[in-house]
Design an enzyme around this catalytic site. Structure first.
Site, PDB file in Angstrom:
ATOM      1  N   THR A 296       0.847  -1.203   0.000  1.00 22.15           N
ATOM      2  CA  THR A 296       0.000   0.000   0.000  1.00 22.15           C
ATOM      3  C   THR A 296       0.878   1.246   0.000  1.00 22.15           C
ATOM      4  O   THR A 296       1.967   1.232   0.575  1.00 22.15           O
ATOM      5  CB  THR A 296      -0.939   0.030   1.221  1.00 22.15           C
ATOM      6  OG1 THR A 296      -1.693   1.249   1.196  1.00 22.15           O
ATOM      7  CG2 THR A 296      -0.197  -0.046   2.554  1.00 22.15           C
TER       8      THR A 296
ATOM      9  N   ASP B 227      -7.763  -3.444  -0.502  1.00 20.22           N
ATOM     10  CA  ASP B 227      -8.547  -2.511  -1.305  1.00 20.22           C
ATOM     11  C   ASP B 227      -9.832  -2.272  -0.540  1.00 20.22           C
ATOM     12  O   ASP B 227     -10.468  -3.214  -0.049  1.00 20.22           O
ATOM     13  CB  ASP B 227      -8.826  -3.037  -2.717  1.00 20.22           C
ATOM     14  CG  ASP B 227      -9.158  -1.864  -3.631  1.00 20.22           C
ATOM     15  OD1 ASP B 227      -8.271  -1.023  -3.864  1.00 20.22           O
ATOM     16  OD2 ASP B 227     -10.317  -1.747  -4.090  1.00 20.22           O
ATOM     17  N   SER B 228     -10.176  -1.031  -0.410  1.00 25.06           N
ATOM     18  CA  SER B 228     -11.262  -0.703   0.504  1.00 25.06           C
ATOM     19  C   SER B 228     -11.989   0.532   0.015  1.00 25.06           C
ATOM     20  O   SER B 228     -11.570   1.191  -0.941  1.00 25.06           O
ATOM     21  CB  SER B 228     -10.685  -0.469   1.910  1.00 25.06           C
ATOM     22  OG  SER B 228      -9.552   0.372   1.854  1.00 25.06           O
TER      23      SER B 228
ATOM     24  N   PHE C 270      -8.088   8.332   9.057  1.00 28.43           N
ATOM     25  CA  PHE C 270      -7.733   8.860   7.741  1.00 28.43           C
ATOM     26  C   PHE C 270      -8.968   8.815   6.844  1.00 28.43           C
ATOM     27  O   PHE C 270     -10.033   8.336   7.240  1.00 28.43           O
ATOM     28  CB  PHE C 270      -6.559   8.079   7.134  1.00 28.43           C
ATOM     29  CG  PHE C 270      -6.869   6.631   6.815  1.00 28.43           C
ATOM     30  CD1 PHE C 270      -6.830   5.657   7.800  1.00 28.43           C
ATOM     31  CD2 PHE C 270      -7.200   6.242   5.520  1.00 28.43           C
ATOM     32  CE1 PHE C 270      -7.121   4.326   7.512  1.00 28.43           C
ATOM     33  CE2 PHE C 270      -7.482   4.909   5.213  1.00 28.43           C
ATOM     34  CZ  PHE C 270      -7.447   3.956   6.217  1.00 28.43           C
TER      35      PHE C 270
ATOM     36  N   ASP D 292     -13.020   8.694   7.576  1.00 28.92           N
ATOM     37  CA  ASP D 292     -13.350   8.372   8.974  1.00 28.92           C
ATOM     38  C   ASP D 292     -14.226   9.428   9.667  1.00 28.92           C
ATOM     39  O   ASP D 292     -15.121   9.071  10.433  1.00 28.92           O
ATOM     40  CB  ASP D 292     -12.074   8.146   9.794  1.00 28.92           C
ATOM     41  CG  ASP D 292     -11.508   6.740   9.601  1.00 28.92           C
ATOM     42  OD1 ASP D 292     -12.263   5.846   9.176  1.00 28.92           O
ATOM     43  OD2 ASP D 292     -10.317   6.542   9.878  1.00 28.92           O
TER      44      ASP D 292
ATOM     45  N   LYS E 123     -11.220   1.956  17.090  1.00 28.32           N
ATOM     46  CA  LYS E 123     -11.661   1.750  15.700  1.00 28.32           C
ATOM     47  C   LYS E 123     -11.491   0.280  15.294  1.00 28.32           C
ATOM     48  O   LYS E 123     -12.386  -0.300  14.692  1.00 28.32           O
ATOM     49  CB  LYS E 123     -10.893   2.673  14.747  1.00 28.32           C
ATOM     50  CG  LYS E 123     -11.274   2.438  13.289  1.00 28.32           C
ATOM     51  CD  LYS E 123     -10.523   3.330  12.308  1.00 28.32           C
ATOM     52  CE  LYS E 123     -10.807   2.878  10.865  1.00 28.32           C
ATOM     53  NZ  LYS E 123     -10.027   3.621   9.863  1.00 28.32           N
TER      54      LYS E 123
ATOM     55  N   ARG F  24     -11.577  -3.229   8.240  1.00 34.41           N
ATOM     56  CA  ARG F  24     -10.232  -3.783   8.056  1.00 34.41           C
ATOM     57  C   ARG F  24      -9.920  -4.808   9.151  1.00 34.41           C
ATOM     58  O   ARG F  24      -9.341  -5.846   8.890  1.00 34.41           O
ATOM     59  CB  ARG F  24      -9.216  -2.627   8.060  1.00 34.41           C
ATOM     60  CG  ARG F  24      -7.798  -3.017   7.684  1.00 34.41           C
ATOM     61  CD  ARG F  24      -6.969  -1.815   7.272  1.00 34.41           C
ATOM     62  NE  ARG F  24      -7.484  -1.212   6.047  1.00 34.41           N
ATOM     63  CZ  ARG F  24      -8.203  -0.074   5.999  1.00 34.41           C
ATOM     64  NH1 ARG F  24      -8.442   0.627   7.107  1.00 34.41           N
ATOM     65  NH2 ARG F  24      -8.674   0.377   4.859  1.00 34.41           N
TER      66      ARG F  24
HETATM   67  P1  ITT Z   1      -3.320   1.794  -1.870  1.00 34.28           P
HETATM   68  O1  ITT Z   1      -4.065   1.381  -3.101  1.00 34.28           O
HETATM   69  O2  ITT Z   1      -1.909   2.164  -2.120  1.00 34.28           O
HETATM   70  O3  ITT Z   1      -3.479   0.824  -0.745  1.00 34.28           O
HETATM   71  P2  ITT Z   1      -5.369   3.833  -1.775  1.00 34.28           P
HETATM   72  O4  ITT Z   1      -5.662   4.944  -0.830  1.00 34.28           O
HETATM   73  O5  ITT Z   1      -5.331   4.165  -3.246  1.00 34.28           O
HETATM   74  O6  ITT Z   1      -3.988   3.159  -1.319  1.00 34.28           O
HETATM   75  P3  ITT Z   1      -7.761   2.271  -2.154  1.00 34.28           P
HETATM   76  O7  ITT Z   1      -7.750   2.345  -3.626  1.00 34.28           O
HETATM   77  O8  ITT Z   1      -8.137   0.965  -1.525  1.00 34.28           O
HETATM   78  O9  ITT Z   1      -6.373   2.659  -1.515  1.00 34.28           O
HETATM   79  O10 ITT Z   1      -8.716   3.418  -1.643  1.00 34.28           O
HETATM   80  C1  ITT Z   1      -9.464   3.272  -0.505  1.00 34.28           C
HETATM   81  C2  ITT Z   1      -9.900   4.637   0.004  1.00 34.28           C
HETATM   82  O11 ITT Z   1     -11.064   4.446   0.807  1.00 34.28           O
HETATM   83  C3  ITT Z   1      -8.844   5.231   0.889  1.00 34.28           C
HETATM   84  O12 ITT Z   1      -8.027   6.135   0.189  1.00 34.28           O
HETATM   85  C4  ITT Z   1      -9.669   5.919   1.960  1.00 34.28           C
HETATM   86  O13 ITT Z   1      -9.946   7.210   1.608  1.00 34.28           O
HETATM   87  C5  ITT Z   1     -10.964   5.148   1.986  1.00 34.28           C
HETATM   88  N1  ITT Z   1     -10.905   4.243   3.133  1.00 34.28           N
HETATM   89  C6  ITT Z   1     -10.637   2.919   3.149  1.00 34.28           C
HETATM   90  N2  ITT Z   1     -10.570   2.450   4.397  1.00 34.28           N
HETATM   91  C7  ITT Z   1     -10.786   3.496   5.196  1.00 34.28           C
HETATM   92  C8  ITT Z   1     -10.817   3.665   6.585  1.00 34.28           C
HETATM   93  O14 ITT Z   1     -10.555   2.681   7.417  1.00 34.28           O
HETATM   94  N3  ITT Z   1     -11.081   4.880   7.052  1.00 34.28           N
HETATM   95  C9  ITT Z   1     -11.305   5.910   6.231  1.00 34.28           C
HETATM   96  N4  ITT Z   1     -11.269   5.859   4.921  1.00 34.28           N
HETATM   97  C10 ITT Z   1     -11.021   4.651   4.391  1.00 34.28           C
END
Ligand code: ITT
Length: 216
Positions: free
Chosen positions: A22, A83-84, A167, A170, A190, A204
């Site tokens: 990541t 991925d989230s 982040f 949230d 969290k 997560r």
């Molecule tokens: P990587 O692909 O490098 O891991 P990214 O930020 O591009 O980083 P994603 O494509 O999975 O990752 O984007 C997921 C977004 O969803 C992430 O940037 C956050 O803004 C949001 N997100 C995911 N999990 C979160 C959490 O626990 N709390 C807040 N926002 C979250």
């Protein structure tokens, strides 16, 4: 008892070094916190100078898999990707896999949260604004094997954003059963991992619980 282990049992448990595939510092911090009790040495994609692959998949699972596989190939060690995203019911699941992209190149999540609010207003969607956070963790092994684990937490959105912890989105997400947003919670709260093994709180941590049962 049979002397023959299943293929899942034969696969190694995690130990030694793992690369967290990541480039998101908030996720990296959470992955390190979640891994901490298990003594696995988490190195970051940045520390190994790994390139950030383009997320061309159409599902969380596809994107988690492609990020983990690219990092395992490039590093030669087992890779963990996440991925989230935030899925808002009244917006048909948006931003979903586009959650990071809604923040633009400057990664401005204040603007991304304002866009969620604007789009709800444009639809005159009445509260409560139901939403969920989803995380798919992908483990890619150097021998090409891939495993994925999904976690999800349901809740409601609040505006204006509340809290500065965590982040991304949230500060606008209040998980069901809680009064405070993830932005108002410390990391332990969290993650919300109960000592008795019952369900964790964050998406997560819920995905991680599934992974840890099999691989840690
Ligand atoms: P990587 O692909 O490098 O891991 P990214 O930020 O591009 O980083 P994603 O494509 O999975 O990752 O984007 C997921 C977004 O969803 C992430 O940037 C956050 O803004 C949001 N997100 C995911 N999990 C979160 C959490 O626990 N709390 C807040 N926002 C979250």
């Amino acid at each position: 008892m049979s002397g023959e282990a299943s293929s899942a049992e034969k696969r190694a448990r995690l130990s030694g070094r793992l690369v967290a595939a990541t480039h998101n510092s908030g996720k990296l911090r959470e992955i390190r916190e979640l891994m901490k009790p298990y003594g696995v040495n988490v190195v970051s994609a940045a520390e190994l100078n790994l390139a950030e692959p383009e997320e061309t998949g159409s599902t969380f699972r596809d994107n988690a898999a492609l990020k983990a596989e690219a990092a395992a190939r490039a590093s030669g060690i087992v890779a963990l990707a996440d991925d989230s995203g935030l899925c808002v019911e009244a917006l048909g699941g948006a931003p979903g896999i586009y959650s990071a992209r809604w923040a633009g190149g400057g990664k401005d999540f204040g603007a991304a949260m304002a866009r969620v609010e604007r789009e709800l207003e444009a639809l005159a969607a009445p509260p409560p604004w139901r939403a969920s956070f989803v995380s798919v963790l992908a483990l890619a092994w150097p021998d090409g094997a891939l495993e994925t684990f999904e976690g999800r937490v349901d809740g409601a959105l609040v505006f204006p954003p509340r809290g500065t912890a965590g982040f991304g989105y949230d500060p606008i997400f209040r998980p069901d059963g809680h009064d405070r947003t993830f932005g108002e919670m410390g990391p332990e709260e969290k993650h919300g991992i109960p000592a008795d093994g019952s369900l964790a709180l964050s998406h997560r941590a819920r995905a991680f619980q599934k992974l840890s049962r099999e691989r840690l």
